[in-house]
Design a protein around this motif. Structure first.
Motif, PDB file in Angstrom:
ATOM      1  N   ARG A  80      33.422  16.065  44.194  1.00  0.00           N
ATOM      2  CA  ARG A  80      34.174  16.416  43.060  1.00  0.00           C
ATOM      3  C   ARG A  80      33.443  15.944  41.739  1.00  0.00           C
ATOM      4  O   ARG A  80      34.322  16.309  40.667  1.00  0.00           O
ATOM      5  CB  ARG A  80      35.559  15.675  43.286  1.00  0.00           C
ATOM      6  N   THR A  81      32.500  15.181  41.790  1.00  0.00           N
ATOM      7  CA  THR A  81      31.904  14.837  40.484  1.00  0.00           C
ATOM      8  C   THR A  81      30.316  15.451  40.504  1.00  0.00           C
ATOM      9  O   THR A  81      29.614  15.249  41.468  1.00  0.00           O
ATOM     10  CB  THR A  81      31.519  13.315  40.485  1.00  0.00           C
ATOM     11  N   ILE A  82      30.121  16.301  39.483  1.00  0.00           N
ATOM     12  CA  ILE A  82      29.050  17.193  39.479  1.00  0.00           C
ATOM     13  C   ILE A  82      28.305  16.970  38.272  1.00  0.00           C
ATOM     14  O   ILE A  82      28.789  17.153  37.037  1.00  0.00           O
ATOM     15  CB  ILE A  82      29.578  18.771  39.611  1.00  0.00           C
ATOM     16  N   LEU A  83      27.125  16.387  38.308  1.00  0.00           N
ATOM     17  CA  LEU A  83      26.044  16.450  37.305  1.00  0.00           C
ATOM     18  C   LEU A  83      25.305  17.656  37.000  1.00  0.00           C
ATOM     19  O   LEU A  83      24.717  18.192  38.017  1.00  0.00           O
ATOM     20  CB  LEU A  83      25.108  15.153  37.496  1.00  0.00           C
ATOM     21  N   ILE A  84      25.575  18.182  35.764  1.00  0.00           N
ATOM     22  CA  ILE A  84      24.695  19.368  35.141  1.00  0.00           C
ATOM     23  C   ILE A  84      23.421  19.015  34.351  1.00  0.00           C
ATOM     24  O   ILE A  84      23.773  18.206  33.218  1.00  0.00           O
ATOM     25  CB  ILE A  84      25.546  20.407  34.762  1.00  0.00           C
ATOM     26  N   THR A  85      22.418  19.148  34.722  1.00  0.00           N
ATOM     27  CA  THR A  85      21.086  18.921  33.971  1.00  0.00           C
ATOM     28  C   THR A  85      20.204  20.015  33.895  1.00  0.00           C
ATOM     29  O   THR A  85      20.392  21.003  34.646  1.00  0.00           O
ATOM     30  CB  THR A  85      20.427  17.506  34.588  1.00  0.00           C
ATOM     31  N   SER A  86      19.079  19.691  33.523  1.00  0.00           N
ATOM     32  CA  SER A  86      17.753  20.853  33.551  1.00  0.00           C
ATOM     33  C   SER A  86      16.399  20.215  33.760  1.00  0.00           C
ATOM     34  O   SER A  86      16.627  18.744  33.537  1.00  0.00           O
ATOM     35  CB  SER A  86      17.655  21.679  32.350  1.00  0.00           C
ATOM     36  N   ALA A  87      15.352  20.713  33.883  1.00  0.00           N
ATOM     37  CA  ALA A  87      14.132  20.043  34.012  1.00  0.00           C
ATOM     38  C   ALA A  87      13.677  19.652  32.626  1.00  0.00           C
ATOM     39  O   ALA A  87      13.259  18.399  32.202  1.00  0.00           O
ATOM     40  CB  ALA A  87      13.171  20.965  34.479  1.00  0.00           C
ATOM     41  N   ARG A  88      13.832  20.531  31.601  1.00  0.00           N
ATOM     42  CA  ARG A  88      13.322  20.266  30.243  1.00  0.00           C
ATOM     43  C   ARG A  88      14.659  20.770  29.201  1.00  0.00           C
ATOM     44  O   ARG A  88      15.509  21.419  29.675  1.00  0.00           O
ATOM     45  CB  ARG A  88      12.126  21.032  29.992  1.00  0.00           C
ATOM     46  N   PRO A  89      14.370  20.134  27.960  1.00  0.00           N
ATOM     47  CA  PRO A  89      15.508  20.524  27.208  1.00  0.00           C
ATOM     48  C   PRO A  89      15.786  21.946  26.694  1.00  0.00           C
ATOM     49  O   PRO A  89      14.602  22.575  26.831  1.00  0.00           O
ATOM     50  CB  PRO A  89      15.255  19.613  25.824  1.00  0.00           C
ATOM     51  N   GLY A  90      16.596  22.614  26.290  1.00  0.00           N
ATOM     52  CA  GLY A  90      16.729  23.878  25.652  1.00  0.00           C
ATOM     53  C   GLY A  90      16.880  25.149  26.866  1.00  0.00           C
ATOM     54  O   GLY A  90      16.603  26.180  26.452  1.00  0.00           O
ATOM     55  N   GLU A  91      17.358  24.599  28.197  1.00  0.00           N
ATOM     56  CA  GLU A  91      17.186  25.633  29.017  1.00  0.00           C
ATOM     57  C   GLU A  91      18.466  26.154  29.483  1.00  0.00           C
ATOM     58  O   GLU A  91      18.722  27.033  30.332  1.00  0.00           O
ATOM     59  CB  GLU A  91      16.741  25.053  30.338  1.00  0.00           C
ATOM     60  N   GLY A  92      19.657  25.609  28.682  1.00  0.00           N
ATOM     61  CA  GLY A  92      20.886  26.323  28.853  1.00  0.00           C
ATOM     62  C   GLY A  92      21.923  25.257  29.755  1.00  0.00           C
ATOM     63  O   GLY A  92      22.873  26.173  29.762  1.00  0.00           O
ATOM     64  N   LYS A  93      21.716  24.362  29.895  1.00  0.00           N
ATOM     65  CA  LYS A  93      22.458  23.472  30.564  1.00  0.00           C
ATOM     66  C   LYS A  93      23.964  23.081  30.033  1.00  0.00           C
ATOM     67  O   LYS A  93      25.151  23.173  30.561  1.00  0.00           O
ATOM     68  CB  LYS A  93      21.991  21.971  30.928  1.00  0.00           C
ATOM     69  N   THR A  94      23.938  23.053  28.766  1.00  0.00           N
ATOM     70  CA  THR A  94      25.327  22.707  28.159  1.00  0.00           C
ATOM     71  C   THR A  94      26.115  23.981  28.102  1.00  0.00           C
ATOM     72  O   THR A  94      27.433  23.969  28.250  1.00  0.00           O
ATOM     73  CB  THR A  94      25.050  22.230  26.588  1.00  0.00           C
ATOM     74  N   VAL A  95      25.588  25.161  27.872  1.00  0.00           N
ATOM     75  CA  VAL A  95      26.486  26.510  27.761  1.00  0.00           C
ATOM     76  C   VAL A  95      26.884  26.789  29.310  1.00  0.00           C
ATOM     77  O   VAL A  95      27.996  27.112  29.588  1.00  0.00           O
ATOM     78  CB  VAL A  95      25.561  27.802  27.134  1.00  0.00           C
ATOM     79  N   THR A  96      25.996  26.590  30.235  1.00  0.00           N
ATOM     80  CA  THR A  96      26.254  26.731  31.656  1.00  0.00           C
ATOM     81  C   THR A  96      27.541  25.731  31.811  1.00  0.00           C
ATOM     82  O   THR A  96      28.504  26.185  32.497  1.00  0.00           O
ATOM     83  CB  THR A  96      25.042  26.163  32.605  1.00  0.00           C
ATOM     84  N   ALA A  97      27.334  24.540  31.603  1.00  0.00           N
ATOM     85  CA  ALA A  97      28.493  23.576  31.856  1.00  0.00           C
ATOM     86  C   ALA A  97      29.895  23.908  31.185  1.00  0.00           C
ATOM     87  O   ALA A  97      30.957  23.814  31.804  1.00  0.00           O
ATOM     88  CB  ALA A  97      28.067  22.063  31.267  1.00  0.00           C
ATOM     89  N   ILE A  98      29.767  24.468  30.015  1.00  0.00           N
ATOM     90  CA  ILE A  98      31.084  24.783  29.197  1.00  0.00           C
ATOM     91  C   ILE A  98      31.732  25.867  29.898  1.00  0.00           C
ATOM     92  O   ILE A  98      32.701  25.928  30.395  1.00  0.00           O
ATOM     93  CB  ILE A  98      30.862  24.876  27.880  1.00  0.00           C
ATOM     94  N   ASN A  99      30.858  26.943  30.190  1.00  0.00           N
ATOM     95  CA  ASN A  99      31.292  28.260  30.707  1.00  0.00           C
ATOM     96  C   ASN A  99      31.922  27.969  32.259  1.00  0.00           C
ATOM     97  O   ASN A  99      32.967  28.605  32.697  1.00  0.00           O
ATOM     98  CB  ASN A  99      30.210  29.441  30.775  1.00  0.00           C
ATOM     99  N   LEU A 100      31.105  27.011  32.971  1.00  0.00           N
ATOM    100  CA  LEU A 100      31.648  26.931  34.193  1.00  0.00           C
ATOM    101  C   LEU A 100      32.941  25.930  34.353  1.00  0.00           C
ATOM    102  O   LEU A 100      33.836  26.307  35.068  1.00  0.00           O
ATOM    103  CB  LEU A 100      30.592  25.905  35.016  1.00  0.00           C
ATOM    104  N   ALA A 101      33.122  25.169  33.450  1.00  0.00           N
ATOM    105  CA  ALA A 101      34.404  24.306  33.201  1.00  0.00           C
ATOM    106  C   ALA A 101      35.725  25.279  32.947  1.00  0.00           C
ATOM    107  O   ALA A 101      36.474  25.034  33.544  1.00  0.00           O
ATOM    108  CB  ALA A 101      34.193  23.298  32.151  1.00  0.00           C
ATOM    109  N   PHE A 102      35.129  26.209  32.063  1.00  0.00           N
ATOM    110  CA  PHE A 102      36.422  27.103  31.654  1.00  0.00           C
ATOM    111  C   PHE A 102      36.610  27.950  33.035  1.00  0.00           C
ATOM    112  O   PHE A 102      37.706  28.381  33.145  1.00  0.00           O
ATOM    113  CB  PHE A 102      36.049  28.016  30.474  1.00  0.00           C
ATOM    114  N   ALA A 103      35.618  28.374  33.632  1.00  0.00           N
ATOM    115  CA  ALA A 103      35.771  29.039  34.922  1.00  0.00           C
ATOM    116  C   ALA A 103      36.717  28.336  36.059  1.00  0.00           C
ATOM    117  O   ALA A 103      37.637  29.032  36.607  1.00  0.00           O
ATOM    118  CB  ALA A 103      34.517  29.780  35.375  1.00  0.00           C
ATOM    119  N   LEU A 104      36.221  27.397  36.112  1.00  0.00           N
ATOM    120  CA  LEU A 104      37.063  26.440  37.176  1.00  0.00           C
ATOM    121  C   LEU A 104      38.378  26.312  36.763  1.00  0.00           C
ATOM    122  O   LEU A 104      39.218  25.911  37.763  1.00  0.00           O
ATOM    123  CB  LEU A 104      36.270  25.098  37.293  1.00  0.00           C
ATOM    124  N   ALA A 105      38.693  26.142  35.577  1.00  0.00           N
ATOM    125  CA  ALA A 105      40.135  25.830  35.030  1.00  0.00           C
ATOM    126  C   ALA A 105      40.985  27.031  35.661  1.00  0.00           C
ATOM    127  O   ALA A 105      42.228  26.816  35.360  1.00  0.00           O
ATOM    128  CB  ALA A 105      40.341  25.754  33.440  1.00  0.00           C
TER     129      ALA A 105
END
Length: 256
Positions: A80-105
């Motif tokens: 139930r606790t999910i860490l979202i990260t990336s290899a390097r900066p600027g790969e879209g992790k924050t956008v992925t996290a936001i969209n996934l959160a809204f989708a899960l809701a």
């Protein structure tokens, strides 16, 4: 965007319920104790955030597929606790996290919390155009209670723990007993809650490695055509095999 594991790769275009509970028994939480904020939808759209009718259909569908596959694996493992990260900066992790959160809701019988754990460069609130009075760093540095930090963006079943100012000694805060207790508090408060942690990239800073023991699993975002294979392998080697939820291939191109 693709969700991949070591044995399977399934292409997806770019971009919970409590056990035993029935639909009739489940009730959404009361948000009266959370600070209500208004999302700037134009700002969010400009940042490629939000699962809404303005999204292209293939993007809308790809996020739903990612949500379905992620939930299937998480429920099998009890994660139930999910860490979202990336290899390097600027790969879209924050956008992925936001969209996934809204989708899960949008799923039935579960709640979602999105935590901006990037204390070096917090950006979730900025992407959504949300004003922030207190952020995650204030919980550690100013003893601001969690209930004064949590924001409700007006989306049922979704709350946010934003970031605010950058913190220089972020790895020390993230690896502290106070952070471990915070994760436990958020996880134990609701048995139907999924918590997504948006964290810095794995290579270059120690923050994410310090935090990894506190979460159930890790989802790594990789940008198609940008991230070097050596970086992907190096970053993946830092994630315990039993915690790897999968890799998300961002900005992948497919034929129509």
């Amino acid at each position: 965007m693709s969700l991949m594991d070591n044995n399977n790769i399934s292409h997806i275009e770019e971009t919970g319920s409590q056990a035993g509970a029935s639909v009739q028994e489940w009730e959404p939480p009361d948000y009266s104790q959370s600070s209500r904020v208004r999302v700037d939808y134009q700002r969010a759209e400009d940042c490629h955030c939000l699962l809404n009718d303005k999204m292209a259909r293939h993007v809308f569908n790809s996020i739903k597929i990612l949500r379905t596959r992620m939930l299937s694996r998480a429920r099998q493992k009890g994660w139930r606790t999910i860490l979202i990260t990336s290899a390097r900066p600027g790969e879209g992790k924050t956008v992925t996290a936001i969209n996934l959160a809204f989708a899960l809701a949008k799923e039935h019988q579960q709640t979602v919390v999105l935590v901006d754990g990037d204390l070096r460069r917090p950006s979730v609130a900025d992407y959504l155009g949300i004003p922030v009075k207190h952020g995650l760093s204030d919980y550690f540095l100013s003893n601001i209670p969690l209930d004064q930090i949590i924001l409700w963006p007006g989306v049922e079943k979704l709350t946010l723990v934003p970031g605010r100012q950058a913190v220089s000694d972020s790895a020390e805060l993230i690896g502290s007993p106070a952070m471990q207790e915070l994760v436990r508090e958020m996880k134990d408060r609701y048995l139907d809650r999924y918590i997504l942690f948006d964290f810095p990239s794995l290579l270059g800073v120690a923050d994410t490695l310090a935090f990894m023991p506190y979460v159930d699993c890790v989802l790594m975002v990789v940008e198609a055509g940008k991230t070097a294979s050596a970086d992907i392998l190096q970053a993946q080697s830092l994630i315990p095999e039993e915690k790897l939820l999968g890799l998300v291939l961002n900005k992948a191109q497919t034929a129509n």
